[in-house]
Scaffold this active site. Structure first.
Site, PDB file in Angstrom:
ATOM      1  N   ARG A   1     -12.866   3.205  -9.481  1.00 38.17           N
ATOM      2  CA  ARG A   1     -12.270   4.113  -8.525  1.00 38.17           C
ATOM      3  C   ARG A   1     -11.916   5.256  -9.478  1.00 38.17           C
ATOM      4  O   ARG A   1     -10.989   5.132 -10.467  1.00 38.17           O
ATOM      5  CB  ARG A   1     -10.897   3.708  -7.760  1.00 38.17           C
TER       6      ARG A   1
ATOM      7  N   GLU B   1     -10.116   7.695  -9.383  1.00 35.54           N
ATOM      8  CA  GLU B   1      -8.858   8.244  -8.765  1.00 35.54           C
ATOM      9  C   GLU B   1      -7.888   8.626  -9.976  1.00 35.54           C
ATOM     10  O   GLU B   1      -8.018   7.878 -10.810  1.00 35.54           O
ATOM     11  CB  GLU B   1      -8.071   7.120  -7.974  1.00 35.54           C
TER      12      GLU B   1
ATOM     13  N   ARG C   1       0.360   0.796 -10.217  1.00 36.80           N
ATOM     14  CA  ARG C   1      -0.304  -0.171  -9.408  1.00 36.80           C
ATOM     15  C   ARG C   1      -1.781   0.102  -9.341  1.00 36.80           C
ATOM     16  O   ARG C   1      -2.527  -0.353  -8.511  1.00 36.80           O
ATOM     17  CB  ARG C   1       0.385  -0.433  -7.973  1.00 36.80           C
ATOM     18  N   HIS C   2      -2.161   1.233  -9.905  1.00 33.35           N
ATOM     19  CA  HIS C   2      -3.573   1.647  -9.962  1.00 33.35           C
ATOM     20  C   HIS C   2      -4.221   1.672 -11.312  1.00 33.35           C
ATOM     21  O   HIS C   2      -3.742   1.984 -12.259  1.00 33.35           O
ATOM     22  CB  HIS C   2      -3.604   3.343  -9.525  1.00 33.35           C
TER      23      HIS C   2
ATOM     24  N   GLU D   1       0.156  -2.777  -1.591  1.00 36.72           N
ATOM     25  CA  GLU D   1      -1.007  -3.175  -0.868  1.00 36.72           C
ATOM     26  C   GLU D   1      -2.042  -4.176  -1.469  1.00 36.72           C
ATOM     27  O   GLU D   1      -2.097  -3.740  -2.605  1.00 36.72           O
ATOM     28  CB  GLU D   1      -1.778  -1.865  -0.484  1.00 36.72           C
TER      29      GLU D   1
ATOM     30  N   SER E   1      -7.135  -4.528   2.105  1.00 36.07           N
ATOM     31  CA  SER E   1      -7.632  -3.917   3.454  1.00 36.07           C
ATOM     32  C   SER E   1      -8.680  -4.677   3.909  1.00 36.07           C
ATOM     33  O   SER E   1      -9.659  -5.037   3.140  1.00 36.07           O
ATOM     34  CB  SER E   1      -7.861  -2.489   3.189  1.00 36.07           C
TER      35      SER E   1
ATOM     36  N   ARG F   1      -3.488  -6.904  -8.363  1.00 35.28           N
ATOM     37  CA  ARG F   1      -2.531  -6.792  -7.593  1.00 35.28           C
ATOM     38  C   ARG F   1      -2.020  -8.164  -7.222  1.00 35.28           C
ATOM     39  O   ARG F   1      -0.598  -8.336  -7.013  1.00 35.28           O
ATOM     40  CB  ARG F   1      -2.738  -5.825  -6.326  1.00 35.28           C
TER      41      ARG F   1
HETATM   42  P1  ATP Z   1      -4.046   2.118  -2.425  1.00 37.44           P
HETATM   43  O1  ATP Z   1      -3.838   2.863  -1.011  1.00 37.44           O
HETATM   44  O2  ATP Z   1      -3.033   1.407  -2.908  1.00 37.44           O
HETATM   45  O3  ATP Z   1      -4.734   3.225  -3.404  1.00 37.44           O
HETATM   46  P2  ATP Z   1      -6.579   1.763  -1.288  1.00 37.44           P
HETATM   47  O4  ATP Z   1      -6.252   1.646   0.210  1.00 37.44           O
HETATM   48  O5  ATP Z   1      -7.206   2.979  -1.898  1.00 37.44           O
HETATM   49  O6  ATP Z   1      -5.412   1.313  -2.184  1.00 37.44           O
HETATM   50  P3  ATP Z   1      -8.693  -0.254  -0.839  1.00 37.44           P
HETATM   51  O7  ATP Z   1      -9.815   0.823  -0.748  1.00 37.44           O
HETATM   52  O8  ATP Z   1      -8.295  -0.462   0.689  1.00 37.44           O
HETATM   53  O9  ATP Z   1      -7.546   0.398  -1.712  1.00 37.44           O
HETATM   54  O10 ATP Z   1      -9.095  -1.220  -1.579  1.00 37.44           O
HETATM   55  C1  ATP Z   1      -8.779  -2.815  -1.292  1.00 37.44           C
HETATM   56  C2  ATP Z   1      -8.029  -3.252  -2.117  1.00 37.44           C
HETATM   57  O11 ATP Z   1      -8.253  -3.094  -3.627  1.00 37.44           O
HETATM   58  C3  ATP Z   1      -6.398  -2.805  -2.325  1.00 37.44           C
HETATM   59  O12 ATP Z   1      -5.997  -3.299  -1.095  1.00 37.44           O
HETATM   60  C4  ATP Z   1      -5.992  -3.284  -3.692  1.00 37.44           C
HETATM   61  O13 ATP Z   1      -5.578  -4.599  -3.910  1.00 37.44           O
HETATM   62  C5  ATP Z   1      -7.206  -3.156  -4.569  1.00 37.44           C
HETATM   63  N1  ATP Z   1      -7.465  -1.748  -5.262  1.00 37.44           N
HETATM   64  C6  ATP Z   1      -8.182  -0.666  -4.629  1.00 37.44           C
HETATM   65  N2  ATP Z   1      -7.961   0.473  -5.660  1.00 37.44           N
HETATM   66  C7  ATP Z   1      -7.259   0.095  -6.385  1.00 37.44           C
HETATM   67  C8  ATP Z   1      -6.679   0.631  -7.722  1.00 37.44           C
HETATM   68  N3  ATP Z   1      -7.161   1.889  -7.892  1.00 37.44           N
HETATM   69  N4  ATP Z   1      -6.166  -0.010  -8.502  1.00 37.44           N
HETATM   70  C9  ATP Z   1      -5.840  -1.524  -8.255  1.00 37.44           C
HETATM   71  N5  ATP Z   1      -6.089  -1.969  -7.289  1.00 37.44           N
HETATM   72  C10 ATP Z   1      -6.920  -1.389  -6.157  1.00 37.44           C
HETATM   73 MG    MG Z   2      -6.604   0.113   1.416  1.00 36.07          MG
END
Ligand code: ATP
Ligand code: MG
Length: 439
Positions: free
Chosen positions: A221, A223, A229-230, A362, A365, A413
């Site tokens: 990602r 991001e 937590r990321h 979270e 999803s 997580r």
């Molecule tokens: P957030 O809103 O907390 O940034 P997200 O909704 O973008 O998460 P999803 O795309 O739904 O994340 O990814 C499914 C799962 O993968 C998340 O619930 C989380 O456990 C994990 N995850 C996703 N992106 C990240 C990240 N950048 N760092 C750590 N864990 C992640």
């Molecule tokens: Mg999500």
């Protein structure tokens, strides 16, 4: 130092050396955790995988040569010691070893970049820079034994439910969800991207007749977050099941979580004690809160959030204060979920998507997916994406695609919930974040 230990093998780990093994000969291998030279007696604490043994060398009981060799040892060097076990009231574990032979396998440089005793804990960046030494602390290695056990039980659980483990590519031509949060790479003369999720592949597997698949693999990602937590590289536990819906998917996830927590508690109690975490087995069923209810809940405690909006961090925090442990949020607005999420047939503004939360975090999803080709094309367009760039994926929906549902859990997580850790970087051996690309 003698060479008769040349081809020997370890007889015991520290943890296995017990007071009732009086006079038994043992060969231990490990690092010098601490040294104390009191003149007439030398104490060496030998540390291995999960324990520490005191090597006690009174000058009167060991040869002069061995005594002098012991005196020269440096902290964190790697040694082999052969000796006899003795009961000892003062030593850790009530046991000590009187050395008869010593071999230095690898000498450590001093000073160390990081202290290896449990007395101090450096800043996370200092620790990560010298991660191999940081991991020598049992309170740090314990985290990864817990993570390993969690992943092991996840695999066992899914295999027991007849899931097939799959491996999908991590390099691809375009985005999974059309998002901008992708790492571009050079793929020969073309541009490609690192995979942000196996979503499209696991859905294509639903058209292949496998019914139930899972993958445990990295997702990337791009991001720019810099939070606790990321990460930019995550291990994702991904599941997809055919002939099912989001309700079944939530049930499966709930059972998987409870099973993993139970297994960690059963097999990692020593590690949990080492890190000082009281892991509780969650009660079932996990509460299921409707998105609209959640919005009202956070507003009632003074956090402003509009119906229809994605959850701001303040709302997650507020929910974390209200809720204890795991809970689902269901009935998310269709407009804020990806195109592949199935709209609720009774009210298409709502979707069959859910998030699994642990307090304010979270964890997962998931959703029932759209399996109708034309609806999928329409939804792709609605999100401003070009269906042409999804043609290989869309083809899987034209020749018999069963209804299906699935989810993705971030392994790091999840590990945070199993260890009580607040910084996700602590749950990855070598984390990749906004600023860190080495080691
Ligand atoms: P957030 O809103 O907390 O940034 P997200 O909704 O973008 O998460 P999803 O795309 O739904 O994340 O990814 C499914 C799962 O993968 C998340 O619930 C989380 O456990 C994990 N995850 C996703 N992106 C990240 C990240 N950048 N760092 C750590 N864990 C992640
Ligand atoms: Mg999500």
């Amino acid at each position: 130092m003698t060479d008769s230990l040349e081809n020997c093998r370890r007889t015991h780990y520290s943890k296995q050396v017990k007071p009732d093994m009086k006079e038994e000969e043992v060969i231990l291998m490990g690092w010098i955790h601490e040294m104390r030279d009191l003149g007439g007696i030398i104490f060496v604490l030998l540390r291995d995988r999960d324990g520490v043994t005191q090597i006690t060398a009174p000058s009167k009981k060991v040869s002069t040569e061995l005594f002098e060799d012991l005196r020269k040892l440096k902290k964190e060097s790697v040694i082999i010691v052969r000796g006899k076990v003795q009961e000892s009231g003062k030593a850790p574990g009530g046991v000590e070893v009187i050395p008869e032979e010593l071999k230095l396998l690898s000498e450590s440089k001093l000073p160390l970049p990081l202290d290896t005793t449990e007395k101090t804990r450096a800043e996370i960046d200092t620790r990560l820079d010298s991660r191999f030494i940081d991991l020598r602390k049992h309170s740090v290695s314990a985290i990864f034994k817990i993570k390993s056990r969690m992943l092991h039980s996840v695999r066992n659980f899914l295999e027991s439910q007849d899931y097939t483990e799959i491996n999908t590519p991590k390099i691809g031509a375009s985005a999974t969800e059309g998002g901008t949060e992708l790492f571009p790479i050079t793929y020969f003369e073309r541009e490609a991207f690192l995979g942000q999720s196996p979503q499209l592949y696991k859905q294509m597997m639903m058209a292949s007749g496998f019914d139930s698949v899972y993958e445990i693999a990295p997702i990337f990602r791009a991001e720019e977050h810099d939070t606790l937590r990321h990460l930019n590289e995550v291990t994702s536990i991904d599941v997809e099941t055919a002939f099912t819906d989001h309700i079944d998917a939530m049930d499966l996830l709930e059972r998987l979580v409870v099973d993993a927590v139970t297994q960690v508690k059963k097999y990692c109690q020593d590690e949990l004690d080492t890190i000082g975490f009281d892991l509780q087995i969650p009660k079932t069923p996990f509460p299921r809160i409707e998105y609209d209810e959640m919005v009202d809940m956070v507003n009632s405690v003074g956090v402003h959030m509009e119906h229809g909006e994605d959850m701001p961090r303040a709302a997650e925090k507020a929910m974390g204060e209200i809720m204890d442990g795991y809970y689902f949020i269901t009935g998310w607005p269709t407009s804020i979920k990806p195109f592949y999420v199935m709209p609720d047939p009774e009210n298409p503004l709502k979707s069959c998507a859910f998030d699994l939360m642990f307090q304010d975090l979270e964890i997962s999803s998931g959703a029932m997916r759209v399996h109708d080709h034309d609806l999928l094309v329409e939804k792709i367009k609605k999100q401003g994406l070009n269906p042409d760039s999804f043609n290989r994926y869309l083809a899987a929906f034209e020749y018999g695609m069963p209804p299906h549902a699935g989810w993705g859990v971030g392994a790091e997580r999840f590990t945070m919930t199993l260890t009580g850790l607040k910084n996700i970087r602590e749950t990855v051996l070598f984390p990749r974040d906004r600023r860190r690309l080495t080691p």
